[in-house]
Every structure is written in structure tokens, then in C-alpha cells.
Design a protein around this motif. Sequence first.
Motif, short mmCIF file in Angstrom:
data_model
loop_
_atom_site.label_atom_id
_atom_site.label_comp_id
_atom_site.label_asym_id
_atom_site.label_seq_id
_atom_site.Cartn_x
_atom_site.Cartn_y
_atom_site.Cartn_z
N ALA A 175 1.13 -1.07 -0.28
CA ALA A 175 -0.09 -0.14 0.08
C ALA A 175 0.82 1.30 -0.17
O ALA A 175 0.24 2.27 -1.10
CB ALA A 175 -0.61 0.03 1.22
N LEU A 176 2.12 1.19 0.48
CA LEU A 176 3.17 2.46 0.61
C LEU A 176 3.98 3.08 -0.43
O LEU A 176 3.26 3.70 -1.43
CB LEU A 176 3.86 1.98 1.68
CG LEU A 176 3.66 2.85 3.34
CD1 LEU A 176 4.76 2.06 3.95
CD2 LEU A 176 3.62 4.25 3.15
N SER A 177 3.31 1.18 -1.05
CA SER A 177 4.79 1.60 -2.87
C SER A 177 3.36 2.11 -3.53
O SER A 177 3.93 3.17 -4.37
CB SER A 177 4.71 0.06 -2.75
OG SER A 177 4.23 -0.44 -3.21
N LEU A 178 2.22 1.92 -2.92
CA LEU A 178 1.08 2.40 -4.28
C LEU A 178 1.55 4.15 -3.96
O LEU A 178 1.04 4.93 -4.70
CB LEU A 178 -0.27 1.82 -4.24
CG LEU A 178 -0.52 0.67 -4.88
CD1 LEU A 178 -1.95 0.59 -4.88
CD2 LEU A 178 -0.21 1.19 -6.49
N LEU A 179 1.30 4.66 -2.50
CA LEU A 179 1.65 6.14 -2.36
C LEU A 179 3.01 6.52 -2.27
O LEU A 179 2.41 8.13 -3.40
CB LEU A 179 1.38 5.95 -1.01
CG LEU A 179 -0.39 6.63 0.49
CD1 LEU A 179 0.16 6.32 1.58
CD2 LEU A 179 -0.75 7.36 -0.75
N VAL A 180 3.76 5.81 -2.83
CA VAL A 180 4.90 6.48 -3.36
C VAL A 180 4.67 7.06 -4.92
O VAL A 180 5.43 7.47 -5.22
CB VAL A 180 6.06 5.83 -2.79
CG1 VAL A 180 7.13 6.12 -3.11
CG2 VAL A 180 6.10 5.29 -1.16
N PHE A 181 4.63 6.03 -5.56
CA PHE A 181 4.07 5.62 -6.50
C PHE A 181 3.19 6.88 -7.19
O PHE A 181 3.17 7.84 -8.42
CB PHE A 181 3.94 4.85 -7.72
CG PHE A 181 5.03 3.76 -8.23
CD1 PHE A 181 6.00 4.26 -8.31
CD2 PHE A 181 5.18 2.76 -7.70
CE1 PHE A 181 7.28 3.32 -8.56
CE2 PHE A 181 6.09 1.77 -7.18
CZ PHE A 181 7.13 1.77 -7.71
N GLY A 182 2.30 7.35 -6.15
CA GLY A 182 1.32 8.15 -6.05
C GLY A 182 2.17 9.62 -6.66
O GLY A 182 1.40 10.89 -6.90
N CYS A 183 3.17 10.13 -5.82
CA CYS A 183 3.75 10.95 -4.66
C CYS A 183 4.54 11.13 -5.96
O CYS A 183 5.06 12.25 -6.32
CB CYS A 183 3.75 10.91 -3.60
SG CYS A 183 3.04 10.65 -2.89
N TRP A 184 5.14 10.06 -6.27
CA TRP A 184 6.50 10.42 -7.25
C TRP A 184 6.39 9.12 -8.28
O TRP A 184 7.16 8.40 -8.16
CB TRP A 184 8.28 9.97 -6.71
CG TRP A 184 8.54 10.24 -6.52
CD1 TRP A 184 9.76 11.27 -7.49
CD2 TRP A 184 9.93 9.33 -7.36
NE1 TRP A 184 10.65 10.81 -8.50
CE2 TRP A 184 11.08 9.99 -8.04
CE3 TRP A 184 10.02 8.16 -6.72
CZ2 TRP A 184 12.44 9.71 -8.32
CZ3 TRP A 184 11.41 7.29 -6.92
CH2 TRP A 184 12.61 8.51 -8.08
N PRO A 185 5.26 10.32 -9.59
CA PRO A 185 5.22 8.83 -10.60
C PRO A 185 6.33 8.85 -11.88
O PRO A 185 5.90 8.13 -12.23
CB PRO A 185 4.01 8.73 -10.66
CG PRO A 185 3.91 10.49 -10.49
CD PRO A 185 4.91 11.08 -9.86
#
Lengths: 466, 145
Positions: free
Chosen positions: A437-447
Amino acid sequence: MGDALTLMAPIAIFWAGGIGVAAIDGWRGMTARGALVVHLAGFGALALLAARVLTSGPVGMIAGNWPAGVGIRFRADPLGIAFALLSSLVLIVAVAYEAIGGTPTRAFPALSLFLAAGLTGLFLTADAFNFYVFFELSMISAYVLTAFGGQPRQLRAAVIFAVVNLLGSVIFLLGIVALYHVTGSLDMTDIAQRMAFAEQNPAILSGTLLFVAFGVKLGLFPFHFWLPAVYTGVRPSIAAILSGALTNIGTYGLLRFGGEMLPRELSLAAPALALLGTASILYGAVQAIGRAAPDEVVAYSAIGQVGYVMIALAIGGAAGYGAAILFAIINALNKTLLFLAIDLRGAFVGPAVAIGALSVAGAPPAAGFFGKAALFRAGLTVGDGAERAALVALIAAGGALSLLYMFQAFGRRYLEPRAEERPASGRGRRRLVAVVALSLLVFGCWPEPLIALSERAAAVLPGRLP
Amino acid sequence: MITALTRTVAKLLFLPSLMIAVATLVKGYADVGDGFTAGVIAGLAVLLQVIVLGRDEVERMLPLRWAPRLAFAGIALALLDALAPLAFGQPVMTHLPPANVKPIHLGSLELLSAVVFDVGVFLLVFGFSVAAIDLLGRASPDRLP
């Protein structure tokens, strides 16, 4: 390192590792952990190959040192690499999920490695028939994997999955035979060149066969009938593998066979693709809203989400293909997270499901936002005002509907007090889900890395036809 | 119906069948034959014994329980043979010796890396089919899980 070694190392690691893990008998804990180590090693080899491909261009090799046109060709380009990395990552997460919980059989770890070998092989081959061979290797592993658990539900799911997908395989094989019949070659590059001079009707026939075969794999609207029963019947880790790794065959196959080899036929079929995509989005969303069980909601949502990939393919060109790849990558990660998380209870799980739900709906700050954004942007590059307006309305409506069904399910599960609640799941599995889930957030902030990768991958394919 | 005649014929056929399997394996490349066919022929030879003599009697003369290990050895050998050229910077499945070099002969048998690969395929197919026959031979309705 030599080209041949760099290119073949991932397949070799997965395949030899699979045989090794299958051979160690009786040490159940060891097999799952051993398989996880092999998966990580294979992912490492893929990452090395990816670095090589992205910095100094595609890598190729012809098996047996035969001259070009005789031997079976392997090649790694950004398109294949993107999907190979994605599938390997999903398999790592699913195997880690089973390894943490202590897997009850020794078949699962070995089969997950054979599946990885098959998937890596088909993403890295440049020969249409060799694609079919690796496709079957991964499908045969998947048939057995769906029965993992051995309960009547899982066996029923496995029978449905095997029957439908064997039919799909036959149709796919017929499609390849048709391609060979029309072009006289099985090499993907040769097929692409010769297809430009092929007569239209045989070309359309081969394209249709391939589209049906990959449509079955994806669970696209008229071919979706098998999907809900299978995804809800199998164990969560297997559902994650099916929707996160195996579905990539469909997306990649449509891009490779449609975008690269049959671009004329693909652009001819664009209205049909858009229509099926729209039907898929609306059907999946409406069905998902009407379901109570969270796994059914996610399964129907999977049908809806592949509709967006179809829309992106119908748009075509660098922007459309790029959006299709980016969307497919993010969708695979969403589904992996959701199928694993909805079966768990306890701390971290609620927020993880919420992030997955936001990502499916395409709301920031989750990564799904950029998938939908790429689709929006691609949609604005084509057609007249009315078409653009219809597309924007469709994407907005689809997003709103998915927000509705995801949070309906989420609310039922996590917000309402329940009399009988299962005890919290193991900490390891909850942490794993939290990391995804965190990695999805990270990709959401830094795509940017994902966007760059999907643009490089789309650049492999020819642009939109005039 | 299993009579003394079928038992005798089955026993008589066993070794010749294996010989035909080996002949099919080694005369590939020059004539019809390969490891897969040879493995199927050898597997059928064992199947005939199990059907006619019963699993327990066959187990006394052949170590059926070793069949899975044979299959593993076969696939490992084939994979090793296919991947070995990578270590020398060559593509997978590169032939050894190369096209213009005369291979070592054992009588009329030529030693090629492709033969090693086919021996691996033979062991895999033979081991797998015998293991499957053994498993089905042992399964009776009341012994199923």
C-alpha cells in the motif's frame, strides 16, 4: 557480462530454481522461503537486464547460434522488460504472503517459479510460436495453482479456469497459425514487416482470433464469464497472482501482437475496442455495486478496469499505448494489494484497503490517479469535440462508480461494528500488505519512474497510423 | 483375462521394448526418433508390466519409486545442457561440437550436445510416465485422500 547471459539469466534462474525447489521434498517451510529467494534473485537479474536495455538499447540473441530467420530469437526491449518486472514483483509479493503464513503444500512454491519462468520467457521472446510455448508453460502452472488449497471451492475454480483458458489457448494457437499462414514467418519483426503487405481479410481474421484469445485472458466484457467464479474461489495469494501477473499476458499480448504486428488491423478495430471497453467498464462497475462480498466486488472491479486498457488501446499512438501500459502496471499493483488485503484483519489493513480503493477509483494521492490522468491526456489527443467529451464523461463516470463500490465494500467491512469478528491476522502478512500500500502511495507522489518506463515501452511500438 | 500366456508374453516383451526405446533415442538426427518418443515407448513397456503382472510384482523387479527422481535428473540434465553455452558467452542450445568439427564416435553413435539434451528429455518423459503409472496403480478407491 555477455548479451546472451544477461538476457537468459532471469529465465534460467526461475526455471532451474523451480526444478530445485520441486526436488527438495518434505521441508515445507524451506520450499516457500527457498522459492522466495529464487524469485528475488530472478528479479535482480531482470533489473540488471532492464538497466542494460534502458541505457544501451534492446538486447537480442538467437538460440543455437543459428542464422536470423532460422533460429528462435529472444530479445529484451523496454515493453517486454516493463511487463516482466511487473509480473516478477507481483509474484514476489504473493510468494512472500504464503511464505510468511507457512504454506500448506510444497507444490505452490515450485509452481510459482515455473510460472515466473513462463512469464519471463514470453515477455522476452521475439518468436510468435515460442511465445505460445512459454504461454502454455505459465498457463499449465496456473491451472495447478488455482487448485492450491484443495477445497471444493478451489477445485471448482480450477476446473472453470482450466476449461475456459484451454479454449482460449486453442484460439490463440489458431491465431498464430493464421499469422504464419499469411506471412510465412514466426519471427515477430518479420511478421510485422510482411503484415503491411498482407491482404486485409486474412489479416483481420488472425487479428480477431488473437484478440479473442487475449480478451479471455484479460476477462474483458463478453469473455468475462469465468472470472468472478475463479477469482472468488481461489486463495487470496492465487487471486493476486492471476489478476496481477497472469492478466499481463493479455495486455502485453494485445500490445505486442496488435500494436506491433497488426497495427493496421488494430486501428481498424479501434471503434469495436472502445465499445467493448465501455461495456466492460460499465458492466464491471454496475455488477460490483450490486455485490456484498468484498472479494466479489474486487473481482467485478477487475472486469471494469481492463475496460480502461481497451479504451487506451483504441486511442492508440504513443500517448494511448503509454497510458495502456501505465494503467496496466498500476492496476496490477492495485489488484495484488486488494486481493491480499481484503482477506486480512487487524491494524494497518483498513488503511491499506482504503489506499487500494482510492487507487482503483483513480483519486490522489494513490498511484491510480496517474493511470487515469494518462488516459485523460491520451484521450485529448484524438477525435473531435464530441468524442473527447464522451471519453472524458466515461472516465469520470467510471471513476465515480468505482469510488462508490469500493467504499461501499470498505464501509461494510471496516466501519460497521460486527458481532462475529475474526481475530487479527498474523503481523507479517499485515506488514507485507502495508508495504504494498505504501508503495502505491509513493508512486502516487513520485510517478515519474513509472511514467518514464511506460513511455519508453510505448516507444517500441509504431505510432498512430495516418 | 490374464493368463499364463499374457504373463509370459509381457515378460518376454519388456527388454526388447526397452531396446527399441534406446534405438529410437540414439538413431534420432539420422533417422526417425528422438528422446520424447523413446521415453513414451519405454513408459508403455512398464505400463504393460504393471497391467499384466500387477504393481507389487513389478515393484519387486523394478524400483518404481525411483521414477520421480529419474524425471528430475532428466529435466535438470536437459536444462543444464541447454543453458551451459551461456557460461561461454554463446546463445542457449548452441551445438557442440560446432558444425564443421567432426564429432567423437562411439561405433556409429555420434557424441553431440544435442544427444545429451535428448537423453535428458528421455529420462524426463520415462520417469514422469512411470511415476504416473505407479501413482495410478497404487490408487484404489478406498485409498484416495
